[in-house]
Design a protein around this motif. Structure first.
Motif, short mmCIF file in Angstrom:
data_model
loop_
_atom_site.label_atom_id
_atom_site.label_comp_id
_atom_site.label_asym_id
_atom_site.label_seq_id
_atom_site.Cartn_x
_atom_site.Cartn_y
_atom_site.Cartn_z
N ALA A 1 0.83 -1.21 0.00
CA ALA A 1 0.00 0.00 0.00
C ALA A 1 0.87 1.25 0.00
N CYS B 1 2.81 1.42 -3.56
CA CYS B 1 1.98 1.80 -4.72
C CYS B 1 1.45 3.22 -4.56
N ASN C 1 -15.06 8.42 -1.11
CA ASN C 1 -14.39 7.60 -2.13
C ASN C 1 -15.40 6.88 -3.01
N SER D 1 -16.05 7.53 -7.05
CA SER D 1 -15.94 6.45 -8.03
C SER D 1 -17.28 6.14 -8.68
N ALA E 1 -5.69 -6.42 -2.08
CA ALA E 1 -5.99 -5.56 -3.23
C ALA E 1 -6.75 -4.32 -2.79
N GLY E 2 -7.66 -4.47 -1.85
CA GLY E 2 -8.42 -3.32 -1.36
C GLY E 2 -7.53 -2.28 -0.70
N ILE F 1 -4.38 -1.71 -1.26
CA ILE F 1 -3.55 -1.06 -2.29
C ILE F 1 -4.37 -0.03 -3.07
N MET F 2 -5.61 -0.36 -3.41
CA MET F 2 -6.45 0.57 -4.15
C MET F 2 -6.74 1.84 -3.34
N PHE F 3 -6.98 1.68 -2.03
CA PHE F 3 -7.20 2.86 -1.19
C PHE F 3 -5.96 3.75 -1.17
N MET G 1 -3.67 4.06 -3.45
CA MET G 1 -3.49 4.71 -4.75
C MET G 1 -4.49 5.84 -4.97
N LYS G 2 -5.53 5.91 -4.13
CA LYS G 2 -6.47 7.03 -4.16
C LYS G 2 -6.22 8.01 -3.03
N SER H 1 -6.36 2.38 4.16
CA SER H 1 -5.38 1.31 3.98
C SER H 1 -4.87 0.80 5.31
#
Length: 497
Positions: A212, A215, A305, A309, A373-374, A376-378, A380-381, A387
């Motif tokens: 996290a 990325c 968020n 999205s 994956a969740g 990491i996505m947080f 990156m936003k 995260s």
């Protein structure tokens, strides 16, 4: 004059009306209208003066009743007896058919393409009896089930208050690890339970948090990402408390200072487990009640968020659909966990890989893939607090809830499950918590910190690959009648390499 219904300005030539209405405290939000003004009396006066017709008169009275209901709901929310999502979701519970519900839960996620691997693992178990393939297929088949369990829990939380939602999250957040641990305990595989739970903690703190940070730092390389330092310090304190509970039984054992040899260590583990469960319950109360304002910002960030999205914030399935799906998914995870646990030792022999490496590295990585994956996505936003909630929050759940809960369950089952994770594993956990605490103390992150955490995890993985557990043979009971006695001899092969 400003119309009460639409909020638009209505031009009136009467000076008396302009002088009376604009300076009235009734203008503003509808809540202020209902709470500070006697609207009916005002409307009656305006009807007599001809500025409001009868249709508007009736509409305003309907608006008064609606706002009165909202005011009562807000009062109940302040008292904690009504969920904050009452306004949005109380009247929007979807009524899906069985086919539509299956389409939403099963067919809406691409990760569910891995679901057929579960039945395939069962077929391989009975047709080929290859433990290595059964372990691999069942491990892959459990991955989408873990993600769907989180989804069903999230959907059910729409219909509950924050307290119940927090308890649901604590119960089902790591239900996959809990089910696997219970099956392993049932078969007397205490070391597998300890190492699997330890691996989940290490994976979340080093690999998930590191990925996290890395990325997120690459996306926002021109600045340091910021997260709530206060919450991170509290979480680090809880992790250190978990280390204390796991460290002391190991120190007691290796210093040979037990009052009653063989029983003091177990008694201390059970007592410490009860204390840790109480501490975790207090943490939930502190998080959801006493200091809810400190943690409410995380929920606001999550909502923002979702809005950014374009995702719908309304529940996709009804409350009873969520309960039924939770039951079905839990039962399916339980079934696959039985085959998974049964094949661990056979996979170790087939692949010439230590059981410790399978338990600490492979099981947590694949089992928590969707959660990773969740996080990491947080990041990156630029949602680092979310995260941390996924990575560190999951570590706290496992160390302060799942681990002591397994000790209590083992106590009930007559198994001597304790908090003595042995010297090597305990030292690994202690150093990991210290390293992560140092990285979190500044309240900032960048890709370099993430890279350091990932490299630390690679060192941990390599250490367990060459580690021979001296208690593995005595602590693990052979599972399944199909395995012959010579398998016990073969399991020593990897330790002699």
């Amino acid at each position: 004059m400003r119309d009460l219904l639409s909020g638009t300005t209505v031009v009136k030539r009467s000076h008396t009306r302009r002088k009376f209405i604009p300076f009235s405290p009734c203008f503003g939000s509808h809540e202020r209208v209902m709470s500070h003004c006697k609207v009916p009396a005002l409307i009656e006066a305006q009807v007599e003066m001809g500025s409001v017709n009868e249709l508007e008169h009736k509409s305003l009275f309907r608006r008064e009743e609606d706002d009165s209901t909202q005011a009562k709901a807000a009062s109940l929310m302040e008292q904690g007896s009504l969920s904050p999502s009452f306004h949005e979701h109380a009247t929007k519970s979807p009524k899906n058919s069985v086919i539509k519900s299956i389409k939403i839960v099963i067919l809406s996620n691409k990760l569910n393409l891995l679901l057929p691997f579960g039945p395939l693992a069962i077929l391989v178990h009975y047709m080929v009896d290859s433990k290595g393939w059964v372990f691999l297929l069942s491990l892959i088949g459990i991955t989408p089930l873990a993600e769907r369990l989180g989804y069903a829990t999230e959907q059910l939380a729409f219909y509950t208050g924050p307290t119940v939602g927090g308890l649901l999250n604590a119960t089902f957040g790591n239900v996959t690890e809990l089910i696997i641990s219970i099956f392993a305990l049932k078969n007397g595989m205490i070391r597998v339970v300890q190492q699997t739970l330890l691996g989940s903690i290490l994976s979340n703190m080093l690999l998930v948090l590191g990925c996290a940070f890395f990325c997120g730092g690459l996306v926002f390389h021109q600045k340091d990402q910021v997260f709530d330092k206060g919450i991170a310090v509290v979480n680090s304190g809880l992790l250190l408390m978990a280390v204390m509970g796991i460290l002391f039984p190991a120190v007691l054992y290796y210093t040979h200072s037990e009052v009653h040899t063989g029983s003091s260590e177990l008694a201390l583990s059970r007592f410490s487990s009860c204390i840790m469960l109480i501490a975790y319950a207090a943490y939930l109360f502190f998080q959801l009640k006493s200091q809810s304002s400190s943690y409410s910002r995380l929920e606001e960030e999550a909502n923002q968020n979702e809005e950014a999205s374009g995702e719908d914030e309304d529940p996709e399935i009804s409350k009873w659909e969520a309960i039924i799906w939770l039951s079905i998914l839990t039962a399916w995870v339980s079934l696959l966990s039985g085959y998974l646990v049964d094949a661990i030792e056979g996979a170790s022999v087939s692949w010439n890989i230590p059981i410790a490496f399978i338990s600490v590295i492979l099981l947590p990585i694949v089992g928590n893939a969707a959660e990773h994956a969740g996080a990491i996505m947080f990041a990156m936003k630029d949602k680092l607090d979310l995260s941390l909630g996924v990575a560190i929050g999951s570590s706290i759940q496992i160390s302060m809830f799942v681990v002591p809960f397994c000790v209590v369950i083992g106590w009930m089952m007559g198994e001597q499950m304790d908090l003595n994770f042995q010297l090597f594993e305990t030292a690994m956990l202690f150093i990991t918590v210290i390293v992560v605490a140092f990285f979190l103390q500044e309240g900032t992150s960048n890709y370099f910190k993430g890279l350091m955490l990932i490299l630390c995890y690679l060192i941990v993985a390599a250490s367990f690959f060459v580690h021979e557990d001296p208690h593995q043979e005595s602590g693990v009971k052979q599972v399944g009648s199909s395995l012959q006695a010579d398998d016990f001899t073969n399991t020593k092969f990897w330790g002699e390499m």
